[in-house]
Design an enzyme around this catalytic site. Structure first.
Site, mmCIF file in Angstrom:
data_model
loop_
_atom_site.group_PDB
_atom_site.id
_atom_site.type_symbol
_atom_site.label_atom_id
_atom_site.label_comp_id
_atom_site.label_asym_id
_atom_site.label_seq_id
_atom_site.Cartn_x
_atom_site.Cartn_y
_atom_site.Cartn_z
ATOM 1 N N HIS A 144 -3.485 3.639 -5.152
ATOM 2 C CA HIS A 144 -2.617 3.110 -3.422
ATOM 3 C C HIS A 144 -2.568 1.594 -3.374
ATOM 4 O O HIS A 144 -3.902 1.774 -4.014
ATOM 5 C CB HIS A 144 -2.432 4.048 -2.306
ATOM 6 C CG HIS A 144 -1.686 5.325 -1.980
ATOM 7 N ND1 HIS A 144 -0.861 5.152 -1.882
ATOM 8 C CD2 HIS A 144 -2.534 6.500 -2.302
ATOM 9 C CE1 HIS A 144 -0.306 6.777 -1.805
ATOM 10 N NE2 HIS A 144 -1.172 7.101 -2.508
ATOM 11 N N LYS A 577 -0.117 7.998 12.020
ATOM 12 C CA LYS A 577 1.128 6.918 11.482
ATOM 13 C C LYS A 577 1.837 7.305 13.112
ATOM 14 O O LYS A 577 1.935 6.987 14.125
ATOM 15 C CB LYS A 577 1.356 6.615 10.625
ATOM 16 C CG LYS A 577 1.858 5.184 11.018
ATOM 17 C CD LYS A 577 2.233 4.053 10.023
ATOM 18 C CE LYS A 577 3.199 4.814 9.035
ATOM 19 N NZ LYS A 577 4.790 4.810 9.653
#
Length: 915
Positions: A144, A577
């Site tokens: 990532h 999120k």
């Protein structure tokens, strides 16, 4: 006493800092050194004494830096962050060894402590044996874009760590001490002269190579050592366990090269290359170990009496040297080496070095190599040479059983939207009257079940399909080829991102059938089909989705072929999120409770795969506490969890630290599975209170992030998200689509950006407002209730502990300097004070509930870490803001861009779990 324990740490930090200062002086001159030292002293004074004059002096000094001086300062303070990390890791190793040497009681997170706890809770030796016979503990490496370290930098850090470790473990003569100092100085100089940034964007192949470096550094040797510790511990507890050959319950998983969700660069060719690279690492390690083992087992006939099987192995060997005619073990190993060299040639198409003594047939699979190693083992036992089985041979036997010829299982992952498009195209090409996308869920399920159980392939070789469809089918053909070439263990899992219904799972089943991975005539499936529930709505629907698919007879038959075990992945990043820290954690908890009930109803074993990131905003935090805080019944002896970004280096870059982290995962899984009260069901009033807090926090978070006009602009201008998107730190784009919308942004850069500006907003926002509203509604008993929840409920206390850590690393004064970058003053004034108010409210609420006088009162180790590193971190933030301002005002100087990126690197290193 605590201060005495920390003295070696402070000495290491001082020495490394002094060596770095000397290097700056020698490489950049006396003025550069004096500048760096002045900034360091001012920052330390400000942090230690809250000296306002020091703050003013620090800011004026930093604001006056020239471009050249800025680069020197950024590099110096960034490298200090790395050196401080090395010193802290070494201190953890030092303290662990001191406890073991001193005979201290087993510490939480150790295997001994876990066994002690489960026994005291009523577990038996048989319970322990049953656990290890069916357990699975699997950290899964993912690539990532928060892993900002180059492998070259990691190599330099490893060299420094090794030198510090050597000094700890032995008493040096004056000459040896002098040489050690010189070597340390050379290592720091090498670090300073090694480029911190990548000149080009990482490819997926680069990410694969980076991931494989941890197998060389840690896993190939430390995983077998962990198994040896488990085996010896169990044998000491229960005599029948002695010599027990436990299954491979610790597995290192891997997404790198198989995770296609949002990454168009992961193709069938890349997946095949990943398999090839992994196999190369495994086979090269086995060949090297066999070669060394052959030099060690020089036992001679007449002095020992090997077994008949060993003699047969020796007789079949290609080694015909008269010098080893009476050394059957060496001859047997030479034959094994020749067979493994042939395997290397067959699988990889490359010869080995050193070459074998002659030609031999390749091993058909890793089990055949294991069988030969077992012959060596059993023969040594038979002639009373048991000690010889417990060294290199023991480690190699276990390594082959764990890593096979494939090294690590690669998970495939793709978004459900892609599967939907591919299946729709295949169905319409087969029958133009079928409009799959127009069907409702029930009709889709009925059609997919028919196709799943049909032996007729959907794909026709006479039709040209879209690039998307051909690419997805190619991936699955490559997976099937890997099953045949290596083993089905090489590619055991298929993960479906954004799962929101049963059809999402059945679409994958149909596609797997096309590649021969699902065989309808045998009702067999060679891959786990794993739903990933990641949004708040999907988490809430997860139980109903699994209940419905378990009600399908055809799917139940596939489960029978998989041992009636079903894995479910839970997404921490996107749920955070989507709904904020508190609501995400609560919805994940409730989803697990529901899943446990659904799986029990259908008699299916649940294995949870936790998609945790490094930061608290992405499900991070201490793994031990997180596993123990799972709802009762959620950890059924098996658990997988992602290890992401810079956390991989922090946990597994050092071999000793890596082994300790693996032991923690095993210990926590054992406790959570066998300790009856590890996570007792919360009282109903706790559940009600938590739901109220979640509702209030969700409203506050959504109100800020998704309902405040201009918030998207505020985020992009007040953080380094634009620069992160351009940084060469990963192959995956920062957003799923070409937009700046928060909805489209990947969760990793979202969290990483908030960490860089020291707000850490995804790890706490909404909690303060939630507690204020809760207490307003329950003024008489609300606080006492929340305090009881913190005391009695591990889920809630762990949530607060993680928030405590995040808040301690945040700094609204520094964040205010980033807020000043927002071009619209009215927008800035509308949002930043609102964030600061919530920050203060959250800290006050946390302290009131926990009873702490200050943040981290209950975590002295982290408090010490912050004291040590933050005086060196704050100047990086200050300089980064100034560089961002110059860059956004149109300065084209490459040094400015480089300085921003170096500062990103240094701040990430200083925070340690920001990604």
């Amino acid at each position: 006493m605590d201060q005495d324990k920390d003295l070696p740490l402070r000495e290491d930090i001082r020495q490394l800092g002094r060596l770095l200062g000397d290097t700056v002086r020698e490489q950049r001159g006396e003025p550069a050194f004096e500048l760096v030292e002045r900034i360091r002293q001012l920052s330390v004074r400000f942090h230690r004494d809250d000296d306002e004059a020091a703050r003013v002096g620090l800011e004026s000094t930093l604001d006056a830096l020239s471009r050249e001086e800025t680069i020197d300062v950024v590099r110096a303070f960034s490298y200090f962050s790395h050196l401080a990390n090395i010193a802290e890791d070494q201190h953890h190793i030092r303290r662990t060894r001191a406890h073991l040497i001193g005979g201290s009681a087993p510490r939480a997170g150790s295997l001994a402590h876990a066994i002690e706890r489960v026994f005291s809770d009523g577990a038996s030796a048989d319970d322990l044996g049953a656990f290890f016979n069916s357990a699975l503990v699997s950290p899964v490496l993912t690539a990532h874009p928060t892993e900002v370290q180059r492998k070259s930098i990691l190599n330099c850090q490893t060299a420094i760590a090794r030198l510090l470790d050597e000094r700890d473990r032995m008493t040096l003569t004056p000459d040896e001490a002098e040489e050690s100092d010189a070597a340390l100085r050379r290592a720091v100089l090498t670090l300073w002269q090694t480029r911190m940034l990548r000149p080009a964007k990482l490819s997926v192949i680069d990410e694969i190579a980076n991931g494989l470096s941890y197998f060389d550094a840690t896993f190939l040797r430390e995983v077998p050592r962990l198994y040896a510790k488990v085996e010896d511990t169990l044998a000491g507890l229960h005599a029948p366990f002695a010599g027990q050959d436990w299954p491979a319950f610790v597995q290192i998983g891997n997404w790198i090269g198989g995770d296609r969700d949002g990454n168009p660069f992961v193709t069938a060719e890349v997946l095949a290359q990943a398999q090839l690279m992994q196999s190369t690492v495994a086979l090269s390690f086995y060949l090297e170990e066999l070669h060394t083992l052959g030099s060690q087992l020089s036992l001679a006939d007449g002095l020992v009496t090997p077994s008949d099987a060993l003699h047969q192995l020796a007789e079949a060997s290609v080694d015909r040297s008269p010098h080893r005619a009476d050394e059957p073990y060496r001859r047997a190993i030479a034959g094994m080496y020749a067979r493994l060299a042939a395997t290397h040639q067959a699988l990889l198409g490359k010869a080995t070095t050193p070459p074998p003594a002659g030609e031999a047939p390749a091993y058909p699979d890793a089990a055949a190599l294991t069988a030969d190693l077992d012959i060596l083992h059993d023969s040594l036992l038979a002639h009373d040479s048991a000690p010889l089985t417990r060294g290199r041979l023991r480690q190699l036997r276990r390594a082959v059983k764990v890593f096979g010829f494939h090294l690590a299982p690669i998970d495939l992952r793709q978004n459900s939207d892609v599967h939907e498009q591919v299946v729709a195209e295949l169905l319409q090409a087969a029958d133009p009257k079928v409009d799959y996308l127009a069907l409702d869920e029930d009709a889709r399920i009925a059609l997919l079940l028919t196709e799943m159980m049909s032996t007729r392939p959907l794909r026709s070789p006479h039709i040209v399909y879209s690039e998307l469809t051909e690419g997805e089918l190619a991936i699955l053909r490559t997976a099937r080829a890997a099953h045949l070439r290596y083993d089905i263990a090489a590619l055991p899992n298929y993960i479906i991102s954004k799962t929101d219904g049963v059809s999402d799972l059945l679409e994958v089943a149909v596609l797997l059938k096309e590649a021969g991975i699902l065989r309808p005539h045998e009702q067999a499936l060679d891959m786990n089909i794993i739903p990933l529930f990641e949004t708040i709505d999907d988490l809430r629907a997860s139980g109903a989705t699994m209940d419905r698919i378990f009600s399908l007879t055809a799917y139940q038959r596939l489960l029978d072929s998989r041992g009636r075990a079903q894995e479910v992945m839970l997404g921490y990043s996107d749920s955070n999120k989507d709904g904020g820290f508190l609501t995400s954690g609560w919805e994940l908890y409730k989803a697990e409770v529901t899943l446990v009930e659904v799986f029990r109803k259908h008699d299916v074993r649940l294995r949870l795969f936790h998609g945790r990131g490094g930061s608290v905003g992405r499900g991070g935090g201490p793994s031990y506490e997180a596993i123990l805080a799972q709802p009762g019944g959620a950890v059924q002896g098996q658990i997988r969890l992602t290890e992401q970004g810079e956390v991989i280096g922090a946990k597994y870059g050092n071999a000793d630290v890596g082994r300790r982290n693996l032991e923690v995962l095993v210990a926590a899984t054992l406790q959570a599975s066998l300790q009856a009260d590890a996570s007792p069901a919360p009282r109903p009033e706790y559940m009600d209170a938590m739901q109220a807090l979640s509702d209030y926090a969700f409203e506050a978070y959504r109100g800020l992030v998704y309902e405040t006009p201009g918030f998207e602009q505020y985020f992009w201008e007040s953080t380094v998200i634009t620069e992160i998107a351009a940084l060469n730190i990963g192959s995956r784009p920062a957003s799923r689509k070409k937009s700046t919308a928060i909805e489209d942004l990947r969760a990793i850069p979202w969290v990483f950006s908030w960490a860089q500006c020291r707000l850490m907003l995804p790890g706490w926002y909404g909690f303060g407002s939630a507690v204020q509203r809760f207490l307003a509604e329950r003024p008489d008993d609300g606080l006492a209730l929340l305090q009881a929840m913190c005391r009695d409920w591990s889920f809630f206390s762990t949530t607060l502990s993680n928030m405590d850590m995040v808040l301690a690393k945040s700094d609204t004064a520094i964040a205010g300097r980033y807020a000043a970058l927002v071009s619209d003053a009215a927008l800035r004034d509308a949002i930043f004070p609102r964030i600061c108010t919530e920050h203060t409210a959250t800290i006050n609420a946390l302290l009131a509930i926990t009873g702490q006088q200050a943040l981290l009162d209950g975590n002295p180790l982290l408090a010490r870490s912050i004291r040590n590193r933050f005086p060196y971190l704050d100047p990086l933030n200050h300089v980064q803001v100034e560089l961002l301002r110059r860059h956004r005002n149109g300065a084209e100087d490459e040094r400015i861009r480089r300085g921003i990126h170096i500062a990103i690197n240094g701040i990430a290193a200083g925070l340690r779990n920001s990604g």
